[in-house]
Design an enzyme around this catalytic site. Structure first.
Site, PDB file in Angstrom:
ATOM      1  N   GLU A  96       1.273   5.191  -5.142  1.00 24.02           N
ATOM      2  CA  GLU A  96       1.074   3.945  -4.395  1.00 24.02           C
ATOM      3  C   GLU A  96       0.911   2.775  -5.361  1.00 24.02           C
ATOM      4  O   GLU A  96       0.439   2.946  -6.480  1.00 24.02           O
ATOM      5  CB  GLU A  96      -0.157   4.107  -3.492  1.00 24.02           C
ATOM      6  CG  GLU A  96      -0.533   2.930  -2.631  1.00 24.02           C
ATOM      7  CD  GLU A  96       0.541   2.493  -1.636  1.00 24.02           C
ATOM      8  OE1 GLU A  96       1.651   2.156  -2.084  1.00 24.02           O
ATOM      9  OE2 GLU A  96       0.254   2.450  -0.426  1.00 24.02           O
ATOM     10  N   ASP A  97       1.326   1.590  -4.921  1.00 28.58           N
ATOM     11  CA  ASP A  97       1.175   0.418  -5.785  1.00 28.58           C
ATOM     12  C   ASP A  97      -0.265  -0.104  -5.781  1.00 28.58           C
ATOM     13  O   ASP A  97      -0.834  -0.401  -6.820  1.00 28.58           O
ATOM     14  CB  ASP A  97       2.164  -0.706  -5.395  1.00 28.58           C
ATOM     15  CG  ASP A  97       2.095  -1.091  -3.914  1.00 28.58           C
ATOM     16  OD1 ASP A  97       1.351  -0.456  -3.146  1.00 28.58           O
ATOM     17  OD2 ASP A  97       2.801  -2.048  -3.526  1.00 28.58           O
ATOM     18  N   ASP A 100      -5.701  -1.289  -0.678  1.00 27.27           N
ATOM     19  CA  ASP A 100      -6.444  -2.467  -0.243  1.00 27.27           C
ATOM     20  C   ASP A 100      -7.480  -1.975   0.781  1.00 27.27           C
ATOM     21  O   ASP A 100      -8.532  -1.463   0.404  1.00 27.27           O
ATOM     22  CB  ASP A 100      -5.411  -3.455   0.324  1.00 27.27           C
ATOM     23  CG  ASP A 100      -5.988  -4.800   0.698  1.00 27.27           C
ATOM     24  OD1 ASP A 100      -7.032  -5.170   0.158  1.00 27.27           O
ATOM     25  OD2 ASP A 100      -5.391  -5.495   1.545  1.00 27.27           O
ATOM     26  N   PHE A 149      -4.946 -11.734  -4.506  1.00 27.01           N
ATOM     27  CA  PHE A 149      -3.609 -11.359  -4.089  1.00 27.01           C
ATOM     28  C   PHE A 149      -2.718 -11.315  -5.325  1.00 27.01           C
ATOM     29  O   PHE A 149      -2.530 -12.319  -6.001  1.00 27.01           O
ATOM     30  CB  PHE A 149      -3.038 -12.326  -3.046  1.00 27.01           C
ATOM     31  CG  PHE A 149      -1.741 -11.835  -2.485  1.00 27.01           C
ATOM     32  CD1 PHE A 149      -1.722 -10.813  -1.542  1.00 27.01           C
ATOM     33  CD2 PHE A 149      -0.539 -12.362  -2.930  1.00 27.01           C
ATOM     34  CE1 PHE A 149      -0.520 -10.323  -1.047  1.00 27.01           C
ATOM     35  CE2 PHE A 149       0.675 -11.871  -2.438  1.00 27.01           C
ATOM     36  CZ  PHE A 149       0.682 -10.858  -1.497  1.00 27.01           C
ATOM     37  N   ARG A 162       8.912  -9.054  -7.196  1.00 26.65           N
ATOM     38  CA  ARG A 162       8.689  -7.628  -7.467  1.00 26.65           C
ATOM     39  C   ARG A 162       9.114  -7.217  -8.872  1.00 26.65           C
ATOM     40  O   ARG A 162       8.620  -6.243  -9.424  1.00 26.65           O
ATOM     41  CB  ARG A 162       9.474  -6.770  -6.472  1.00 26.65           C
ATOM     42  CG  ARG A 162       8.947  -6.815  -5.044  1.00 26.65           C
ATOM     43  CD  ARG A 162       9.590  -5.672  -4.259  1.00 26.65           C
ATOM     44  NE  ARG A 162       9.472  -5.834  -2.820  1.00 26.65           N
ATOM     45  CZ  ARG A 162       8.450  -5.414  -2.083  1.00 26.65           C
ATOM     46  NH1 ARG A 162       7.418  -4.821  -2.661  1.00 26.65           N
ATOM     47  NH2 ARG A 162       8.436  -5.586  -0.775  1.00 26.65           N
TER      48      ARG A 162
HETATM   49  P1  IMP Z   1      -3.784  -1.135   2.798  1.00 22.19           P
HETATM   50  O1  IMP Z   1      -3.110  -0.308   3.842  1.00 22.19           O
HETATM   51  O2  IMP Z   1      -4.657  -2.200   3.410  1.00 22.19           O
HETATM   52  O3  IMP Z   1      -4.555  -0.328   1.782  1.00 22.19           O
HETATM   53  O4  IMP Z   1      -2.677  -1.981   2.067  1.00 22.19           O
HETATM   54  C1  IMP Z   1      -1.802  -1.431   1.180  1.00 22.19           C
HETATM   55  C2  IMP Z   1      -0.504  -2.231   1.122  1.00 22.19           C
HETATM   56  O5  IMP Z   1      -0.730  -3.635   1.295  1.00 22.19           O
HETATM   57  C3  IMP Z   1       0.118  -2.096  -0.228  1.00 22.19           C
HETATM   58  O6  IMP Z   1       0.984  -0.979  -0.295  1.00 22.19           O
HETATM   59  C4  IMP Z   1       0.830  -3.433  -0.410  1.00 22.19           C
HETATM   60  O7  IMP Z   1       2.140  -3.370   0.125  1.00 22.19           O
HETATM   61  C5  IMP Z   1       0.031  -4.408   0.405  1.00 22.19           C
HETATM   62  N1  IMP Z   1      -0.879  -5.225  -0.431  1.00 22.19           N
HETATM   63  C6  IMP Z   1      -2.234  -5.178  -0.442  1.00 22.19           C
HETATM   64  N2  IMP Z   1      -2.758  -6.038  -1.329  1.00 22.19           N
HETATM   65  C7  IMP Z   1      -1.704  -6.663  -1.896  1.00 22.19           C
HETATM   66  C8  IMP Z   1      -1.595  -7.667  -2.933  1.00 22.19           C
HETATM   67  O8  IMP Z   1      -2.570  -8.172  -3.511  1.00 22.19           O
HETATM   68  N3  IMP Z   1      -0.331  -8.046  -3.266  1.00 22.19           N
HETATM   69  C9  IMP Z   1       0.782  -7.521  -2.673  1.00 22.19           C
HETATM   70  N4  IMP Z   1       0.723  -6.573  -1.723  1.00 22.19           N
HETATM   71  C10 IMP Z   1      -0.505  -6.150  -1.337  1.00 22.19           C
HETATM   72 MG    MG Z   2       4.000  -5.306   0.473  1.00 19.52          MG
END
Ligand code: IMP
Ligand code: MG
Length: 172
Positions: A96-97, A100, A149, A162
């Site tokens: 995973e990148d 959050d 962010f 990206r």
């Molecule tokens: P989660 O489901 O809330 O944990 O969010 C995960 C996804 O939100 C990641 O795979 C990203 O695509 C996106 N995301 C969350 N924070 C950021 C950020 O700071 N920059 C870009 N994408 C983000």
């Molecule tokens: Mg995204």
């Protein structure tokens, strides 16, 4: 939006990914691995990490979306591109990148567990721990970051930026 600043430079990123690769090679000695790359954000990280690993690494790609056009979570995770091959009996690592709220991974972990892999771990490039709502703890984390962010190295701002080789953020 203010100026784009560097949060994690290219060398720091690659050095840490090398370290992660060595840890994973130790943990999975003699085993074949399956990386599940969560598109699109994890594409660069998945490739760089896999190149540093000597075990055979199989690739799978999944795309889910939990965010609309904005950067706020819409609350629902939908599958946009599913697994191509079976992961039954395989040693799987989700790549995973960023974590959050944890919503995406808590959905994916349950979804993939049902496919009966031999093992299932989570590896994330970035972790914004203070934003967590769902109970998700990654097995491998490259960097813990503050609640900013971020863009670059796979992460987008409305599909842009990206391809930056580093992780940046907007200074406001
Ligand atoms: P989660 O489901 O809330 O944990 O969010 C995960 C996804 O939100 C990641 O795979 C990203 O695509 C996106 N995301 C969350 N924070 C950021 C950020 O700071 N920059 C870009 N994408 C983000
Ligand atoms: Mg995204």
């Amino acid at each position: 939006m203010g100026e784009l600043k560097v949060l994690i430079d290219e060398k720091t990123l690659q050095d840490k990914i090398q370290e992660l690769a060595e840890t994973i090679m130790k943990d999975y000695e003699g085993k074949e691995l399956t990386f599940i790359c969560i598109l699109k954000g994890s594409a660069l990280f998945t490739v760089d990490l896999a190149k540093k690993i000597k075990n055979n690494v199989r690739f799978e790609f999944i795309r889910v979306s939990s965010y609309g056009d904005s950067t706020e979570s819409s609350g629902k995770v939908t599958m946009k591109l599913d697994l191509q091959d079976s992961i039954e009996g395989r040693d799987v690592i989700i790549i995973e990148d960023i974590i959050d709220t944890g919503r995406t991974l808590s959905y994916l972990r349950d979804y993939l567990k049902d496919k009966n892999p031999a093992s299932l771990k989570i590896c994330t490039l970035l972790d914004k721990k203070e934003r967590r709502i769902f109970d998700i703890e990654p097995d491998y984390t490259a960097f813990n970051i503050p609640d900013k962010f971020v863009v670059g190295y796979g992460l987008d701002d409305k599909e842009n930026l990206r391809n930056l080789p580093y992780v940046g953020y907007y200074d406001i």
